[in-house]
Design an enzyme around this catalytic site. Structure first.
Site, PDB file in Angstrom:
ATOM      1  N   CYS A  94       0.792  -1.225   0.000  1.00 49.44           N
ATOM      2  CA  CYS A  94       0.000   0.000   0.000  1.00 49.44           C
ATOM      3  C   CYS A  94       0.832   1.286   0.000  1.00 49.44           C
ATOM      4  CB  CYS A  94      -1.000  -0.044   1.149  1.00 49.44           C
ATOM      5  SG  CYS A  94      -2.382   1.098   0.893  1.00 49.44           S
ATOM      6  N   HIS A 194      -3.509  -5.484   2.415  1.00 47.31           N
ATOM      7  CA  HIS A 194      -3.078  -5.647   3.806  1.00 47.31           C
ATOM      8  C   HIS A 194      -3.726  -6.929   4.330  1.00 47.31           C
ATOM      9  CE1 HIS A 194      -1.916  -1.339   4.351  1.00 47.31           C
ATOM     10  NE2 HIS A 194      -2.961  -1.057   3.609  1.00 47.31           N
TER      11      HIS A 194
END
Ligand code: GLN
Length: 253
Positions: A94, A194
Site C-alpha cells: 500500500c 493488507h
C-alpha cells in the site's frame, strides 16, 4: 543451511492493518522450511546493507507517515535500484507500494516523490477504496487466488508494459477502474493488500522466500507443510469478501 537476510524498512512508521504479520509469516515459514533467517529493522537514518539484503519489506502507511519516510527513502534510491536490477526481492504494501513509483499526490494536493523504481504513479481520488479484495494472480500457472484488505485514497496507474500482480475479482485494486491490482517488476512485488496478507496466502510467502534464496544462488527445498489452517483463513476471507459484495449488490436492488 540456506539463509536469508530480511531488511524491514521503517516498522515504526509503515505498519497498517497488521502488516507486521507479513514479517512473522516470512520468519515462521522460513523456519518450517529449514531456512535460517535474520530480520533487520531499519528506521530513517539507519543502515541497509544492500550487499547482505536478500529481501526488503515495507508495510503500508498513512499519508503523514509516508511523508515522514519519503526523504529518507530517496537517499537509498540508487542503491535500491541497483539491487533490484541485480534481482533483490522487494515486497511493498500500500503506502510503500505507492512510494516505489514516480509520485503520490495526496487528497490535499501534496506531491510526495517516489523511488521511480517501478513505472507507476498514484493520485488520490475523491473517495477511499476500502474493503476485502480477491485477486487472480498469475505468478503461478494455473493462477492462484490472493485475498486481503484494502483501504486507500490513492489510485495507482501502471504505465505501459508493467505487469499487475493480479486481476481483481472482488474489490477495487489499483484504481477501481481497470481491474488491475498491484504490480510486479523483476522480483519487486507491490500490492494494496493488507490483512496481513502473507499468513492467509502462504503460497505468496513461499514465492518470496524462493526468490530471496535464488538471488544468492541458494536452492529452495520446500518442506511438506500442512497448510490447512492457512487455507481455512484464506477461504473464510474470500467468503467475507464475497458476502460484503453480495450485501452491497442486494442493497442496491
Ligand atoms: N496513504 C495512502 C492512501 O491513502 C496509503 C494508505 C495505506 O497504506 N493503507 O492511499
Amino acid at each position: 543451511m540456506a539463509k536469508i537476510n530480511i531488511y524491514h524498512l521503517y516498522p515504526a512508521h509503515l505498519n497498517l492493518y497488521g502488516d507486521r504479520g507479513n514479517i512473522l509469516a516470512l520468519c515462521r515459514r522460513a523456519d518450517w522450511h529449514g531456512i535460517d533467517f535474520e530480520v533487520v529493522p531499519v528506521e530513517p537514518g539507519g543502515e541497509v546493507d544492500f550487499a547482505r539484503c536478500d529481501l526488503l519489506y515495507m508495510g503500508g502507511g498513512q499519508d503523514s507517515d509516508q511523508k515522514m519516510v519519503a526523504d529518507d527513502l530517496k537517499t537509498r534510491q540508487s542503491d535500491m535500484s541497483r539491487a533490484v536490477e541485480a534481482g533483490m526481492t522487494i515486497f511493498a504494501v500500500c503506502g510503500s507500494y505507492q512510494l516505489l513509483g514516480q509520485y503520490y499526490t495526496t487528497s490535499n494536493g501534496e506531491k510526495i516523490g517516489g523511488l521511480e523504481i517501478v513505472d507507476l504513479y498514484t493520485e488520490a481520488g475523491p473517495k477511499r477504496l476500502i474493503g476485502n479484495a480477491v485477486i487472480k494472480c498469475s505468478l503461478w500457472n494455473p493462477p492462484r487466488t490472493l485475498v486481503g484488505f484494502e483501504n486507500h485514497a490513492g489510485k495507482t496507474y501502471l504505465r505501459t508494459g508493467l505487469k499487475p500482480l493480479g486481476e481483481v475479482q472482488i474489490g477495487h485494486g489499483n484504481n477501481g477502474n481497470d481491474k488491475t491490482e498491484g504490480a510486479v517488476y523483476k522480483n519487486v512485488i507491490g500490492t494494496y493488500l493488507h490483512g496481513s496478507l502473507l499468513p492467509k496466502n502462504p503460497w505468496l510467502t513461499d514465492y518470496l522466500l524462493n526468490k530471496a534464496l535464488c538471488y544468492r544462488n541458494q536452492a529452495f527445498q520446500p518442506a511438506q507443510l500442512d497448510d490447512s489452517l492457512e487455507q481455512q483463513a484464506h477461504d473464510s476471507a474470500i467468503r467475507l469478501a464475497g458476502s460484503r459484495r453480495h450485501k452491497r449488490l442486494s442493497s442496491r436492488a
